[in-house]
Motif scaffolding. Sequence first.
Motif, mmCIF file in Angstrom:
data_model
loop_
_atom_site.group_PDB
_atom_site.id
_atom_site.type_symbol
_atom_site.label_atom_id
_atom_site.label_comp_id
_atom_site.label_asym_id
_atom_site.label_seq_id
_atom_site.Cartn_x
_atom_site.Cartn_y
_atom_site.Cartn_z
ATOM 1 N N PHE A 80 0.856 -1.181 0.000
ATOM 2 C CA PHE A 80 0.000 0.000 0.000
ATOM 3 C C PHE A 80 0.892 1.232 0.000
ATOM 4 N N THR A 97 -10.026 0.159 -0.483
ATOM 5 C CA THR A 97 -9.729 -0.954 0.427
ATOM 6 C C THR A 97 -10.980 -1.431 1.164
ATOM 7 N N TRP A 104 -8.928 -10.068 1.524
ATOM 8 C CA TRP A 104 -7.586 -9.700 1.980
ATOM 9 C C TRP A 104 -6.956 -10.745 2.898
ATOM 10 N N TRP A 128 -2.391 3.175 8.738
ATOM 11 C CA TRP A 128 -2.664 2.032 7.868
ATOM 12 C C TRP A 128 -2.328 0.709 8.540
ATOM 13 N N LEU A 132 -5.035 -2.271 8.180
ATOM 14 C CA LEU A 132 -4.758 -3.482 7.400
ATOM 15 C C LEU A 132 -4.762 -4.728 8.287
#
Length: 196
Positions: A80, A97, A104, A128, A132
């Motif tokens: 990313f 996203t 993912w 992030w 994530l």
Amino acid sequence: MNNRILVFYGSYRSDRMGIRLAEFVVERLRRRGDDVELIDAKTINLPMLDRMYKEYPKGEAPAALEQLAQKIRAADGFVFVTGEYNWGVQPGLKNLTDHFLEEWFWRPAAIVSYSAGRLSGARAGTAWHGTLSEMGMVVISSTVAVGPIGQALSAEGEATGEAGAALEQAFPRFANDLMWWVEAGKAQRQRKAPPY
């Protein structure tokens, strides 16, 4: 065997400097022999999130969502590339996203941040990391942070100045760390199916 890596970039601005960094990442990973594709949120241009991919009845998701879901599921890992907007993440990349979740799962992700200033997007990178992780990715500890972005890469994508030299120096370890996790994940998925 090549590793399939998707590099995500999310700026919608007219004069995008970070695209140089995204293309640098793609090119450097390809040099290593990996199968790499740039996913540019502006090019895909998903609408603001109303319904996630998984919330559409099977076969009824818009074509752009269906194609991207297939690419995400087929990938071995993700990078990313994120700019920092007012201490936060780019809305275009976050919107892209958020359209997905289970797609993912069980793959590693790496973060490359940038900004126009000397902090190199570090605050966006930190934000992030938690996002994530919550979305089921294993976020590697190695990061690349570039700033000021306008002094790090030329219009042709060549590293320039001190910021560019720092990028060139940091990238090999970053890529090695990502590929270690990519290969570990692939081996584990071959050995044992994910629990869900």
